[in-house]
Design a protein around this motif. Sequence first.
Motif, PDB file in Angstrom:
ATOM      1  N   ILE A  34      31.031  24.474  44.740  1.00 46.03           N
ATOM      2  CA  ILE A  34      29.791  24.692  45.482  1.00 46.03           C
ATOM      3  C   ILE A  34      28.679  23.840  44.887  1.00 46.03           C
ATOM      4  CG2 ILE A  34      28.028  26.368  46.165  1.00 46.03           C
ATOM      5  CD1 ILE A  34      30.687  26.836  47.525  1.00 46.03           C
ATOM      6  N   GLY A  35      27.922  23.229  45.759  1.00 49.91           N
ATOM      7  CA  GLY A  35      26.781  22.442  45.309  1.00 49.91           C
ATOM      8  C   GLY A  35      25.498  22.909  45.951  1.00 49.91           C
ATOM      9  N   TRP A  36      24.404  22.669  45.237  1.00 54.70           N
ATOM     10  CA  TRP A  36      23.057  22.865  45.767  1.00 54.70           C
ATOM     11  C   TRP A  36      22.408  21.489  45.912  1.00 54.70           C
ATOM     12  CZ3 TRP A  36      20.855  27.160  47.697  1.00 54.70           C
ATOM     13  CH2 TRP A  36      21.410  28.406  47.357  1.00 54.70           C
ATOM     14  N   PHE A  37      21.752  21.294  47.033  1.00 57.86           N
ATOM     15  CA  PHE A  37      21.088  20.043  47.351  1.00 57.86           C
ATOM     16  C   PHE A  37      19.717  20.368  47.914  1.00 57.86           C
ATOM     17  CE2 PHE A  37      24.862  17.500  46.764  1.00 57.86           C
ATOM     18  CZ  PHE A  37      25.858  18.451  46.897  1.00 57.86           C
ATOM     19  N   ARG A  38      18.854  19.381  47.924  1.00 57.34           N
ATOM     20  CA  ARG A  38      17.538  19.621  48.482  1.00 57.34           C
ATOM     21  C   ARG A  38      17.030  18.379  49.200  1.00 57.34           C
ATOM     22  NH1 ARG A  38      14.040  20.151  42.826  1.00 57.34           N
ATOM     23  NH2 ARG A  38      14.084  17.928  42.249  1.00 57.34           N
ATOM     24  N   ARG A  39      16.118  18.624  50.112  1.00 56.28           N
ATOM     25  CA  ARG A  39      15.443  17.547  50.828  1.00 56.28           C
ATOM     26  C   ARG A  39      13.972  17.888  50.880  1.00 56.28           C
ATOM     27  NH1 ARG A  39      17.647  13.856  54.376  1.00 56.28           N
ATOM     28  NH2 ARG A  39      19.449  15.216  54.731  1.00 56.28           N
ATOM     29  N   SER A  40      13.157  17.018  50.308  1.00 50.65           N
ATOM     30  CA  SER A  40      11.721  17.257  50.267  1.00 50.65           C
ATOM     31  C   SER A  40      11.110  17.019  51.634  1.00 50.65           C
ATOM     32  CB  SER A  40      11.078  16.326  49.238  1.00 50.65           C
ATOM     33  OG  SER A  40      11.614  16.566  47.953  1.00 50.65           O
ATOM     34  N   PRO A  41       9.987  17.646  51.921  1.00 50.41           N
ATOM     35  CA  PRO A  41       9.331  17.440  53.225  1.00 50.41           C
ATOM     36  C   PRO A  41       8.753  16.045  53.334  1.00 50.41           C
ATOM     37  CG  PRO A  41       7.963  18.789  51.803  1.00 50.41           C
ATOM     38  CD  PRO A  41       9.265  18.616  51.091  1.00 50.41           C
ATOM     39  N   GLY A  42       8.592  15.605  54.568  1.00 52.28           N
ATOM     40  CA  GLY A  42       8.006  14.303  54.812  1.00 52.28           C
ATOM     41  C   GLY A  42       9.024  13.319  55.358  1.00 52.28           C
ATOM     42  N   ARG A  49      20.826  15.557  45.253  1.00 53.74           N
ATOM     43  CA  ARG A  49      21.724  16.521  44.639  1.00 53.74           C
ATOM     44  C   ARG A  49      20.997  17.267  43.527  1.00 53.74           C
ATOM     45  NH1 ARG A  49      25.670  11.854  42.062  1.00 53.74           N
ATOM     46  NH2 ARG A  49      24.217  11.157  40.448  1.00 53.74           N
ATOM     47  N   VAL A  50      21.278  18.542  43.406  1.00 54.92           N
ATOM     48  CA  VAL A  50      20.619  19.383  42.410  1.00 54.92           C
ATOM     49  C   VAL A  50      21.629  19.859  41.373  1.00 54.92           C
ATOM     50  CG1 VAL A  50      19.340  21.524  42.040  1.00 54.92           C
ATOM     51  CG2 VAL A  50      18.864  20.118  44.060  1.00 54.92           C
ATOM     52  N   SER A  51      22.703  20.493  41.833  1.00 55.04           N
ATOM     53  CA  SER A  51      23.689  21.035  40.910  1.00 55.04           C
ATOM     54  C   SER A  51      24.985  21.318  41.644  1.00 55.04           C
ATOM     55  CB  SER A  51      23.157  22.335  40.289  1.00 55.04           C
ATOM     56  OG  SER A  51      24.071  22.847  39.336  1.00 55.04           O
ATOM     57  N   CYS A  52      26.093  21.230  40.921  1.00 56.90           N
ATOM     58  CA  CYS A  52      27.405  21.586  41.451  1.00 56.90           C
ATOM     59  C   CYS A  52      28.154  22.410  40.403  1.00 56.90           C
ATOM     60  CB  CYS A  52      28.230  20.354  41.793  1.00 56.90           C
ATOM     61  SG  CYS A  52      27.620  19.366  43.175  1.00 56.90           S
ATOM     62  N   ILE A  72      22.988  27.097  37.679  1.00 63.26           N
ATOM     63  CA  ILE A  72      23.882  27.492  38.764  1.00 63.26           C
ATOM     64  C   ILE A  72      24.909  28.470  38.203  1.00 63.26           C
ATOM     65  CG2 ILE A  72      25.511  25.576  38.419  1.00 63.26           C
ATOM     66  CD1 ILE A  72      25.753  25.406  41.483  1.00 63.26           C
ATOM     67  N   SER A  73      25.239  29.491  38.986  1.00 61.39           N
ATOM     68  CA  SER A  73      26.205  30.472  38.509  1.00 61.39           C
ATOM     69  C   SER A  73      26.875  31.152  39.695  1.00 61.39           C
ATOM     70  CB  SER A  73      25.523  31.526  37.631  1.00 61.39           C
ATOM     71  OG  SER A  73      24.552  32.253  38.369  1.00 61.39           O
ATOM     72  N   ARG A  74      27.989  31.788  39.398  1.00 62.77           N
ATOM     73  CA  ARG A  74      28.747  32.516  40.423  1.00 62.77           C
ATOM     74  C   ARG A  74      28.712  34.013  40.132  1.00 62.77           C
ATOM     75  NH1 ARG A  74      32.470  29.399  43.440  1.00 62.77           N
ATOM     76  NH2 ARG A  74      32.801  27.289  42.641  1.00 62.77           N
ATOM     77  N   ASP A  75      28.724  34.791  41.188  1.00 60.41           N
ATOM     78  CA  ASP A  75      28.993  36.229  41.104  1.00 60.41           C
ATOM     79  C   ASP A  75      30.159  36.475  42.041  1.00 60.41           C
ATOM     80  OD1 ASP A  75      29.138  39.009  41.330  1.00 60.41           O
ATOM     81  OD2 ASP A  75      26.972  39.232  41.083  1.00 60.41           O
ATOM     82  N   TYR A  96      16.309  23.766  50.430  1.00 57.08           N
ATOM     83  CA  TYR A  96      17.470  23.804  49.553  1.00 57.08           C
ATOM     84  C   TYR A  96      18.692  24.267  50.346  1.00 57.08           C
ATOM     85  CZ  TYR A  96      14.680  23.041  45.396  1.00 57.08           C
ATOM     86  OH  TYR A  96      13.863  22.478  44.437  1.00 57.08           O
ATOM     87  N   TYR A  97      19.778  23.544  50.151  1.00 57.01           N
ATOM     88  CA  TYR A  97      21.001  23.806  50.877  1.00 57.01           C
ATOM     89  C   TYR A  97      22.159  24.001  49.908  1.00 57.01           C
ATOM     90  CZ  TYR A  97      18.348  21.555  54.658  1.00 57.01           C
ATOM     91  OH  TYR A  97      17.392  21.217  55.581  1.00 57.01           O
ATOM     92  N   CYS A  98      23.076  24.896  50.239  1.00 58.00           N
ATOM     93  CA  CYS A  98      24.344  24.943  49.515  1.00 58.00           C
ATOM     94  C   CYS A  98      25.429  24.370  50.421  1.00 58.00           C
ATOM     95  CB  CYS A  98      24.690  26.354  49.057  1.00 58.00           C
ATOM     96  SG  CYS A  98      24.925  27.594  50.343  1.00 58.00           S
ATOM     97  N   ALA A  99      26.471  23.875  49.781  1.00 61.71           N
ATOM     98  CA  ALA A  99      27.543  23.227  50.516  1.00 61.71           C
ATOM     99  C   ALA A  99      28.842  23.357  49.729  1.00 61.71           C
ATOM    100  CB  ALA A  99      27.222  21.759  50.756  1.00 61.71           C
ATOM    101  N   THR A 100      29.948  23.246  50.442  1.00 62.51           N
ATOM    102  CA  THR A 100      31.257  23.302  49.799  1.00 62.51           C
ATOM    103  C   THR A 100      31.804  21.892  49.577  1.00 62.51           C
ATOM    104  OG1 THR A 100      32.496  23.374  51.879  1.00 62.51           O
ATOM    105  CG2 THR A 100      31.772  25.477  50.973  1.00 62.51           C
TER     106      THR A 100
END
Length: 125
Positions: A34-42, A49-52, A72-75, A96-100
């Motif tokens: 799982i990854g976290w990504f982001r896209r700033s406004p504008g 990419r933020v974290s995987c 980043i962590s899992r439960d 912020y988005y998560c993705a597989t």
Amino acid sequence: QVQLVESGGGLVQPGGSLRLSCTASGSTLDDYTIGWFRRSPGPGKERERVSCVSNSDSKVFYADSVAGRFTISRDSAKNLVYLQMNSLKPEDTADYYCATATDLWRCWNGYLEVWGQGTLVTVAS
């Protein structure tokens, strides 16, 4: 087909904290990197990419811009992946988005499969 949903975004002051959650329907998040990504406004802003976090050995990657501040962590019991964000800065403002992904390398290099709809984080005083 797995579907991802992010939550936890909102408005926070600089220096504050937020915890984002990524949950799945139709599947178990432990089956995926799982990854976290982001896209700033504008206009013209690219996805960053933020974290995987790997599903096989729990190895993690962090972008230099967030290392030491985000975790980043899992439960597994709750079928959630978190992104704990501390010491937030105005430049962290983004959707912020998560993705597989199949594995950590593919996650970090942009080979993502399923995306959530995103959650907005705004860091402002």
